[in-house]
Design a protein around this motif. Structure first.
Motif, PDB file in Angstrom:
ATOM      1  N   THR A 134     -65.360 -44.341  62.757  1.00  0.00           N
ATOM      2  CA  THR A 134     -65.921 -42.667  62.612  1.00  0.00           C
ATOM      3  C   THR A 134     -65.982 -42.309  61.032  1.00  0.00           C
ATOM      4  OG1 THR A 134     -63.329 -42.882  61.198  1.00  0.00           O
ATOM      5  CG2 THR A 134     -63.749 -42.830  63.578  1.00  0.00           C
ATOM      6  N   ALA A 135     -66.872 -41.215  61.003  1.00  0.00           N
ATOM      7  CA  ALA A 135     -66.794 -40.788  59.746  1.00  0.00           C
ATOM      8  C   ALA A 135     -66.899 -39.198  59.854  1.00  0.00           C
ATOM      9  CB  ALA A 135     -69.287 -40.882  59.796  1.00  0.00           C
ATOM     10  N   SER A 136     -66.531 -38.958  58.933  1.00  0.00           N
ATOM     11  CA  SER A 136     -65.958 -36.958  58.191  1.00  0.00           C
ATOM     12  C   SER A 136     -66.890 -36.501  57.523  1.00  0.00           C
ATOM     13  CB  SER A 136     -64.755 -36.939  58.240  1.00  0.00           C
ATOM     14  OG  SER A 136     -64.387 -35.706  57.525  1.00  0.00           O
ATOM     15  N   VAL A 137     -67.902 -35.284  57.004  1.00  0.00           N
ATOM     16  CA  VAL A 137     -68.577 -35.172  56.401  1.00  0.00           C
ATOM     17  C   VAL A 137     -66.938 -34.299  55.592  1.00  0.00           C
ATOM     18  CG1 VAL A 137     -69.950 -33.501  55.456  1.00  0.00           C
ATOM     19  CG2 VAL A 137     -70.286 -34.966  57.336  1.00  0.00           C
ATOM     20  N   ASP A 138     -66.634 -35.150  54.008  1.00  0.00           N
ATOM     21  CA  ASP A 138     -65.292 -34.117  53.660  1.00  0.00           C
ATOM     22  C   ASP A 138     -66.614 -33.015  52.289  1.00  0.00           C
ATOM     23  OD1 ASP A 138     -63.695 -36.501  54.462  1.00  0.00           O
ATOM     24  OD2 ASP A 138     -64.179 -37.160  53.277  1.00  0.00           O
ATOM     25  N   ALA A 139     -67.492 -33.118  52.037  1.00  0.00           N
ATOM     26  CA  ALA A 139     -68.468 -32.751  51.095  1.00  0.00           C
ATOM     27  C   ALA A 139     -70.016 -32.787  51.236  1.00  0.00           C
ATOM     28  CB  ALA A 139     -68.141 -32.486  49.470  1.00  0.00           C
ATOM     29  N   ALA A 140     -70.757 -32.137  49.872  1.00  0.00           N
ATOM     30  CA  ALA A 140     -72.083 -32.003  50.880  1.00  0.00           C
ATOM     31  C   ALA A 140     -72.315 -33.181  50.033  1.00  0.00           C
ATOM     32  CB  ALA A 140     -72.553 -31.067  49.841  1.00  0.00           C
ATOM     33  N   ASN A 141     -71.975 -33.905  49.631  1.00  0.00           N
ATOM     34  CA  ASN A 141     -71.948 -35.592  49.078  1.00  0.00           C
ATOM     35  C   ASN A 141     -71.355 -36.485  49.329  1.00  0.00           C
ATOM     36  OD1 ASN A 141     -74.680 -34.435  48.235  1.00  0.00           O
ATOM     37  ND2 ASN A 141     -73.945 -34.027  46.761  1.00  0.00           N
ATOM     38  N   SER A 142     -70.399 -36.299  50.582  1.00  0.00           N
ATOM     39  CA  SER A 142     -69.257 -37.146  50.755  1.00  0.00           C
ATOM     40  C   SER A 142     -68.740 -37.846  51.982  1.00  0.00           C
ATOM     41  CB  SER A 142     -67.877 -37.061  49.701  1.00  0.00           C
ATOM     42  OG  SER A 142     -66.478 -37.992  49.673  1.00  0.00           O
ATOM     43  N   ILE A 143     -68.806 -38.642  52.138  1.00  0.00           N
ATOM     44  CA  ILE A 143     -68.677 -39.283  53.718  1.00  0.00           C
ATOM     45  C   ILE A 143     -67.566 -39.823  53.788  1.00  0.00           C
ATOM     46  CG2 ILE A 143     -69.228 -39.958  55.750  1.00  0.00           C
ATOM     47  CD1 ILE A 143     -71.782 -38.955  55.089  1.00  0.00           C
ATOM     48  N   THR A 144     -66.345 -39.696  54.158  1.00  0.00           N
ATOM     49  CA  THR A 144     -65.212 -40.950  54.828  1.00  0.00           C
ATOM     50  C   THR A 144     -65.147 -41.095  56.133  1.00  0.00           C
ATOM     51  OG1 THR A 144     -63.957 -39.063  54.933  1.00  0.00           O
ATOM     52  CG2 THR A 144     -64.124 -40.023  52.202  1.00  0.00           C
ATOM     53  N   GLY A 145     -64.155 -42.448  56.438  1.00  0.00           N
ATOM     54  CA  GLY A 145     -64.099 -42.822  58.034  1.00  0.00           C
ATOM     55  C   GLY A 145     -63.226 -44.442  58.092  1.00  0.00           C
ATOM     56  N   LYS A 146     -63.124 -44.963  59.084  1.00  0.00           N
ATOM     57  CA  LYS A 146     -62.265 -45.690  59.154  1.00  0.00           C
ATOM     58  C   LYS A 146     -63.743 -46.278  59.791  1.00  0.00           C
ATOM     59  CE  LYS A 146     -58.193 -43.887  59.325  1.00  0.00           C
ATOM     60  NZ  LYS A 146     -56.926 -43.689  60.364  1.00  0.00           N
ATOM     61  N   TRP A 147     -63.754 -47.778  59.701  1.00  0.00           N
ATOM     62  CA  TRP A 147     -64.188 -49.295  60.179  1.00  0.00           C
ATOM     63  C   TRP A 147     -63.522 -49.948  61.254  1.00  0.00           C
ATOM     64  CZ3 TRP A 147     -64.496 -54.216  59.321  1.00  0.00           C
ATOM     65  CH2 TRP A 147     -64.137 -54.166  57.690  1.00  0.00           C
ATOM     66  N   THR A 148     -64.059 -50.917  62.195  1.00  0.00           N
ATOM     67  CA  THR A 148     -63.159 -51.662  62.956  1.00  0.00           C
ATOM     68  C   THR A 148     -65.396 -52.772  63.184  1.00  0.00           C
ATOM     69  OG1 THR A 148     -63.609 -51.312  65.084  1.00  0.00           O
ATOM     70  CG2 THR A 148     -61.664 -50.632  63.638  1.00  0.00           C
ATOM     71  N   GLN A 149     -64.422 -54.022  62.881  1.00  0.00           N
ATOM     72  CA  GLN A 149     -65.774 -55.377  63.670  1.00  0.00           C
ATOM     73  C   GLN A 149     -65.230 -56.205  64.151  1.00  0.00           C
ATOM     74  OE1 GLN A 149     -67.596 -57.532  60.046  1.00  0.00           O
ATOM     75  NE2 GLN A 149     -69.601 -58.189  61.277  1.00  0.00           N
ATOM     76  N   ALA A 150     -65.939 -56.647  65.295  1.00  0.00           N
ATOM     77  CA  ALA A 150     -65.212 -57.547  66.288  1.00  0.00           C
ATOM     78  C   ALA A 150     -66.627 -58.780  66.744  1.00  0.00           C
ATOM     79  CB  ALA A 150     -64.417 -57.229  67.101  1.00  0.00           C
ATOM     80  N   GLY A 151     -65.905 -59.629  66.525  1.00  0.00           N
ATOM     81  CA  GLY A 151     -67.299 -60.832  67.241  1.00  0.00           C
ATOM     82  C   GLY A 151     -66.774 -62.703  66.952  1.00  0.00           C
ATOM     83  N   LEU A 152     -67.926 -62.997  66.459  1.00  0.00           N
ATOM     84  CA  LEU A 152     -67.480 -64.524  67.239  1.00  0.00           C
ATOM     85  C   LEU A 152     -68.571 -65.225  65.218  1.00  0.00           C
ATOM     86  CD1 LEU A 152     -68.921 -65.553  70.748  1.00  0.00           C
ATOM     87  CD2 LEU A 152     -66.556 -65.312  69.879  1.00  0.00           C
TER      88      LEU A 152
END
Length: 241
Positions: free
Chosen positions: A67-85
């Motif tokens: 997920t990605a959320s723009v908090d300010a003009a020069n700042s982005i935050t979010g959450k991530w997941t990774q899955a695989g082998l």
């Protein structure tokens, strides 16, 4: 709206089709980008691209969701997941938070991916252990230490023993001020019951480099003792006494 963080994960996901795809990271990284990833750290565009190529080489296949959320003009935050082998065909996964700071050209100047959970609990704990040493604010660091170390944690360096969360917190402030690492790379890690052994490669100002390893002794889900082994201990303890 598509953000530069979206583009970052799209490029990382494309690594399944060949690591050459990761060359596109050069288009979104600032020249002196600071990358903090799951406790590891490198600075500079070329090192950041190489880091991602090394990471991709450890997976047979993997995909990120985010997920990605723009908090300010020069700042982005979010959450991530990774899955695989992994390379042995075992299922692996990880989750965490991500934050991005952009420069005036809209390129990524600072990319921080924290690892907060996953299938490899030893790797998660190493990440949290390393993250503690990178937090600049002592009060914030003290709070984070409660979820990583026991209250009577012992840090056993080749020349000294430092005991207690509060004392170690003060020591970290000294290290950050007098001997801050410029890079931190995890080389390998293994777990045997309540013991984790991991090897590291740290870079310091003046083109100095320190290689070594640690044994983490666990008490439940927390680290009770950190035993450091290195022939280069003078590099990372210089000026901290």
């Amino acid at each position: 709206m598509t953000t530069v963080l979206d583009r970052y994960f799209e490029i990382v996901n494309s690594a399944d089709n060949g690591h050459a795809a990761l060359e596109d990271l050069r288009d979104i990284f600032a020249e002196n980008v600071l990358l903090m990833h799951s406790g590891e750290m490198v600075q500079g565009r070329e090192l950041a691209v190489a880091f991602h190529q090394d990471q991709a080489a450890k997976w047979q296949e993997s995909k990120h969701q985010w997920t990605a959320s723009v908090d300010a003009a020069n700042s982005i935050t979010g959450k991530w997941t990774q899955a695989g082998l992994d390379l042995q065909g075992n299922g692996c996964s990880g989750i965490g938070h991500v934050s991005v700071s952009l420069d005036s050209d809209g390129l990524i100047a600072h990319l921080h991916l924290s690892l907060t959970g996953g299938s490899d609990q030893a790797r998660v704990l190493i990440a949290k252990h390393l993250e503690v040493w990178m937090i600049p604010d002592a009060a914030e660091r003290a709070k984070a230490m409660e979820g990583v170390y026991t209250e009577d944690i012992k840090l056993m360096e080749p020349e000294d023993v430092i005991a207690g969360r509060d004392v170690i917190n003060d020591y970290i402030s000294v290290v950050q001020r007098k001997a801050p690492p410029l890079s931190a790379r995890l080389v390998s890690h293994f777990q045997n019951k309540e013991f984790i052994h991991w090897s590291w490669d740290f870079g310091f100002p003046g083109n100095k480099r320190a290689l070594g390893s640690e044994v983490l002794h666990l008490k439940g889900d927390l680290i009770e003792r950190v035993v450091i082994f290195s022939a280069d201990s003078d590099v990372f303890t210089e000026g901290t006494r």
